[in-house]
Design a protein around this motif. Structure first.
Motif, PDB file in Angstrom:
ATOM      1  N   MET A  77     -24.593 -24.814 -22.629  1.00 38.51           N
ATOM      2  CA  MET A  77     -25.925 -25.213 -23.075  1.00 38.51           C
ATOM      3  C   MET A  77     -25.974 -25.399 -24.585  1.00 38.51           C
ATOM      4  O   MET A  77     -26.751 -26.196 -25.096  1.00 38.51           O
ATOM      5  CB  MET A  77     -26.968 -24.177 -22.641  1.00 38.51           C
ATOM      6  N   GLU A  78     -25.141 -24.662 -25.276  1.00 33.83           N
ATOM      7  CA  GLU A  78     -25.148 -24.771 -26.730  1.00 33.83           C
ATOM      8  C   GLU A  78     -24.439 -26.032 -27.198  1.00 33.83           C
ATOM      9  O   GLU A  78     -24.909 -26.714 -28.107  1.00 33.83           O
ATOM     10  CB  GLU A  78     -24.461 -23.534 -27.328  1.00 33.83           C
ATOM     11  N   ARG A 115     -17.671 -29.706 -23.160  1.00 32.83           N
ATOM     12  CA  ARG A 115     -18.438 -29.926 -21.941  1.00 32.83           C
ATOM     13  C   ARG A 115     -17.507 -30.062 -20.745  1.00 32.83           C
ATOM     14  O   ARG A 115     -17.689 -29.434 -19.708  1.00 32.83           O
ATOM     15  CB  ARG A 115     -19.263 -31.215 -22.078  1.00 32.83           C
ATOM     16  N   ALA A 131     -23.186 -28.729 -25.146  1.00 25.70           N
ATOM     17  CA  ALA A 131     -23.297 -30.001 -24.425  1.00 25.70           C
ATOM     18  C   ALA A 131     -24.510 -30.776 -24.903  1.00 25.70           C
ATOM     19  O   ALA A 131     -25.440 -31.038 -24.153  1.00 25.70           O
ATOM     20  CB  ALA A 131     -23.353 -29.757 -22.925  1.00 25.70           C
ATOM     21  N   SER A 132     -24.486 -31.138 -26.170  1.00 27.14           N
ATOM     22  CA  SER A 132     -25.579 -31.934 -26.696  1.00 27.14           C
ATOM     23  C   SER A 132     -25.332 -33.391 -26.370  1.00 27.14           C
ATOM     24  O   SER A 132     -24.319 -33.752 -25.791  1.00 27.14           O
ATOM     25  CB  SER A 132     -25.708 -31.737 -28.195  1.00 27.14           C
ATOM     26  N   VAL A 133     -26.254 -34.193 -26.728  1.00 30.87           N
ATOM     27  CA  VAL A 133     -26.266 -35.550 -26.228  1.00 30.87           C
ATOM     28  C   VAL A 133     -25.368 -36.485 -27.015  1.00 30.87           C
ATOM     29  O   VAL A 133     -24.595 -37.254 -26.460  1.00 30.87           O
ATOM     30  CB  VAL A 133     -27.713 -36.072 -26.229  1.00 30.87           C
ATOM     31  N   GLU A 134     -25.470 -36.387 -28.305  1.00 32.08           N
ATOM     32  CA  GLU A 134     -24.715 -37.295 -29.162  1.00 32.08           C
ATOM     33  C   GLU A 134     -23.213 -37.106 -28.924  1.00 32.08           C
ATOM     34  O   GLU A 134     -22.422 -38.005 -29.088  1.00 32.08           O
ATOM     35  CB  GLU A 134     -25.028 -37.021 -30.632  1.00 32.08           C
TER      36      GLU A 134
END
Lengths: 197, 197
Positions: free
Chosen positions: A109-110, A124, A112-115
């Motif tokens: 969750m920390e 991820r 796996a950001s989108v960019e």
DNA sequence: ATAGTATTTGACATGACGTCAAGAACGTGG
DNA sequence: CCACGTTCTTGACGTCATGTCAAATACTAT
């Protein structure tokens, strides 16, 4: 060759512990270097970057953890296996004092950001891979349960549901930190899936 | 008084969007300031700190989200309510392109670190509070289901289980990003809890 | 012994958060 | 209608993070 002045594995253990406690972004290489009694530059020389250090440290954990999951799911009645799996899950995310939660879920969750191009995507995939492998093991347990007449239903769906609950437990642990509640949910889930007893 | 040169709410929206996309620690105030066409210093003047800005921005979201959950869970058969709740959950964590996941779960796992005294603890309480309120709403739906003979079982346990699954879905979304799979798990869960049809 | 190679070390560049003092813009009271 | 005070804005600064680099260092293998 000049010999390394620190133990590779010690550093990995120390680093993983810090990452686990404070999150990847919340941990600085200076912290790890201080804790390990090593110069920051040596870490860069040995591992390349903070991200690479994290990936290496996490891989050790993942392989160990997968082994214990395999063991928990490996023998006994289906009910016993699922119960052991939940016990292991809860024990893992309540380990440490204070408890540190689930490193996989927290990391996922920390990071796996989108960019996410660089590390984020690599990390991820690593987390996703662990979750997928675990799901596979649970599914296998259900399949064997079907063969033995302990379960009738789709093993794949059942496994996904179980794993979803374990990931949810990792989240609730952070929110409430009430271990009894987690156990209650786990028991309820097993009853729900296998019938009341 | 000199009038503010930017819209308070615009900034909160922009900030929340960035936090959601890149995580709290992954978003810099410079990013937000650039996006909002505001000087970084103005943000400090208006909100105090990055953490405070995040808390304010998140609170807006939480109150909106809680409202839509209430709406989804508020009418129809218990099955309809649960289905609507799952639909809302999945829609929320698949919103944006690319999808941004669940802000609550992401924030909770990112910020609820162990050492957490300052922000971490404040944020944790905020996230935990939202989860608790949602659980309460689900529990109420189950209670009403019991009264109408649509469900027999413990509403509290059932609600905890449902919410655990939604949190688990938020995690699986980050791991796999397969929306069809999420829907399958949701459908299966409703069937499991309410009986096969 | 010595030359080569990998490790260590300290200096440096960049960018983040946060603070502060000085400047700018507006309401308000004389 | 003008000066005053309050609030917002702006830019400079301090600190700490990541990451790079070149120079110094300590072994190994010939």
């Amino acid at each position: 060759m000049r010999p390394r002045e620190f133990d590779h594995d010690d550093v990995l253990r120390i680093a993983f512990d810090q990452f686990w406690r404070k999150g990847v972004r919340g941990t600085s290489l200076s912290d790890i270097a201080r804790d390990a009694g090593v110069q920051r530059g040596s870490l860069y020389n040995a591992f390349g970057s903070k991200e690479a250090l994290f990936l290496t440290a996490y891989e050790r954990y993942a392989s160990d953890y997968l082994g214990s999951v395999q063991k928990a799911l490996g023998s006994g009645t289906l009910r016993k296996r699922l119960t052991a799996f939940f016990d292991l899950t809860i024990k893992n995310l309540r380990s440490g004092s204070p408890p540190r939660g689930c490193p996989t879920t927290r990391g996922l969750m920390e990071l796996a950001s989108v960019e996410g191009e660089g590390l984020d995507e690599t990390a991820r995939k690593m987390f996703a891979d662990l979750v997928a492998r675990i799901t596979g093991l649970v599914q296998q347990a259900f399949s064997e349960g079907v063969e033995r007449g302990e379960f009738n239903g789709d093993p794949e769906t059942a496994a996904l549901h179980i794993v979803t609950v374990t990931r949810g437990l990792a989240v609730l642990e952070r929110a409430f930190g009430d271990e009894a509640q987690l156990r209650k949910i786990a028991r309820h889930t097993v009853d729900l899936v296998l019938g009341n007893r």
